[in-house]
Write a protein that holds these residues in place. Structure first.
Motif, PDB file in Angstrom:
ATOM      1  N   ALA A 147     -24.197  19.502  -6.365  1.00 57.80           N
ATOM      2  CA  ALA A 147     -24.662  20.363  -5.277  1.00 57.80           C
ATOM      3  C   ALA A 147     -24.279  21.815  -5.540  1.00 57.80           C
ATOM      4  N   ASN A 148     -23.085  22.031  -6.049  1.00 60.00           N
ATOM      5  CA  ASN A 148     -22.646  23.393  -6.366  1.00 60.00           C
ATOM      6  C   ASN A 148     -23.466  23.990  -7.502  1.00 60.00           C
ATOM      7  N   ALA A 149     -23.866  23.161  -8.471  1.00 59.60           N
ATOM      8  CA  ALA A 149     -24.693  23.644  -9.574  1.00 59.60           C
ATOM      9  C   ALA A 149     -26.080  24.060  -9.059  1.00 59.60           C
ATOM     10  N   THR A 150     -26.630  23.295  -8.141  1.00 60.92           N
ATOM     11  CA  THR A 150     -27.928  23.640  -7.547  1.00 60.92           C
ATOM     12  C   THR A 150     -27.815  24.928  -6.737  1.00 60.92           C
ATOM     13  N   PHE A 151     -26.702  25.096  -6.033  1.00 58.21           N
ATOM     14  CA  PHE A 151     -26.462  26.324  -5.277  1.00 58.21           C
ATOM     15  C   PHE A 151     -26.427  27.518  -6.239  1.00 58.21           C
ATOM     16  N   ALA A 152     -25.783  27.343  -7.393  1.00 59.10           N
ATOM     17  CA  ALA A 152     -25.706  28.422  -8.390  1.00 59.10           C
ATOM     18  C   ALA A 152     -27.097  28.782  -8.917  1.00 59.10           C
ATOM     19  N   GLN A 153     -27.969  27.795  -9.070  1.00 54.94           N
ATOM     20  CA  GLN A 153     -29.342  28.086  -9.489  1.00 54.94           C
ATOM     21  C   GLN A 153     -30.048  28.940  -8.430  1.00 54.94           C
ATOM     22  N   GLY A 154     -29.811  28.619  -7.180  1.00 56.69           N
ATOM     23  CA  GLY A 154     -30.378  29.428  -6.100  1.00 56.69           C
ATOM     24  C   GLY A 154     -29.862  30.856  -6.135  1.00 56.69           C
ATOM     25  N   GLU A 155     -28.578  31.004  -6.451  1.00 63.20           N
ATOM     26  CA  GLU A 155     -27.990  32.350  -6.562  1.00 63.20           C
ATOM     27  C   GLU A 155     -28.700  33.156  -7.652  1.00 63.20           C
ATOM     28  N   GLU A 156     -28.990  32.516  -8.781  1.00 70.05           N
ATOM     29  CA  GLU A 156     -29.670  33.207  -9.882  1.00 70.05           C
ATOM     30  C   GLU A 156     -31.065  33.658  -9.458  1.00 70.05           C
ATOM     31  N   LYS A 157     -31.785  32.782  -8.784  1.00 67.63           N
ATOM     32  CA  LYS A 157     -33.148  33.121  -8.357  1.00 67.63           C
ATOM     33  C   LYS A 157     -33.134  34.223  -7.305  1.00 67.63           C
ATOM     34  N   LEU A 158     -32.188  34.165  -6.401  1.00 65.71           N
ATOM     35  CA  LEU A 158     -32.059  35.221  -5.401  1.00 65.71           C
ATOM     36  C   LEU A 158     -31.731  36.541  -6.092  1.00 65.71           C
ATOM     37  N   GLY A 159     -30.845  36.481  -7.070  1.00 64.33           N
ATOM     38  CA  GLY A 159     -30.467  37.679  -7.811  1.00 64.33           C
ATOM     39  C   GLY A 159     -31.642  38.335  -8.511  1.00 64.33           C
TER      40      GLY A 159
END
Length: 177
Positions: A147-159
């Motif tokens: 779940a944390n890895a998926t959250f990090a992917q979201g952070e990259e896309k938001l960035g």
């Protein structure tokens, strides 16, 4: 002669005032007429910042039980009585599911049409992350790494959406934890 001079001065004063007042009326009419053909210019940077703040507020409104669970569960030297209870774990799961539902229903503002695809992809990852947390917390020994890895992917896309608008990449994880 004096009466004639006063009368001429008064008449010229009246004409001057009427000319000024009619000129002001046309200026007021011009200001009051809206320009319907020109769309208002959107400040994308302000809209992105507002979107980020609203997103963080939506998550924070629903993730208190999840954060409480994670804080208790992540203490390395916690005594058994300091670990989260089954009830706290269930509330954390419900909290994560509520956040996932909120993120799934979040709409991208119309002013961010150029960033819409990236923002929607980020929202999808964030929602999937919270749903994965909700599902993991139903297990006896939950592991939130995926779940944390998926959250990090979201952070990259938001960035990427923010960098495209020449803004620094935000860190949503810091705002919601």
């Amino acid at each position: 002669m004096r009466k004639l001079l006063v009368l001429l001065t008064a008449v010229s004063f009246v004409f001057g005032l009427s000319a000024c007042s009619s000129n002001n009326d046309t200026k007021a009419d011009k200001k009051e007429t809206p320009k319907e053909t020109v769309a208002p210019k959107v400040d994308v940077k302000k809209e992105l910042v507002r979107f980020y703040m609203d997103l963080g507020n939506k998550i924070n409104a629903k993730d208190a039980d999840l954060n409480a669970y994670v804080n208790k569960a992540s203490k390395p030297d916690a005594k058994p009585e300091e670990l989260p209870t089954a009830d706290e774990k269930a509330k954390a799961s419900e909290s994560a599911a509520a956040v996932a539902a909120e993120l799934t229903n979040t709409q991208i503002p119309a002013g961010l049409k150029d960033q819409k695809a990236e923002l929607e992809a980020a929202l999808k990852d964030y929602a999937a992350s919270y749903q994965a947390m909700a599902d993991e917390l139903k297990k006896d020994t939950p592991n939130l790494d995926a779940a944390n890895a998926t959250f990090a992917q979201g952070e990259e896309k938001l960035g990427k959406a923010y960098e495209g608008a020449k803004l620094l990449s935000p860190t949503l994880g810091k705002q919601v934890n």
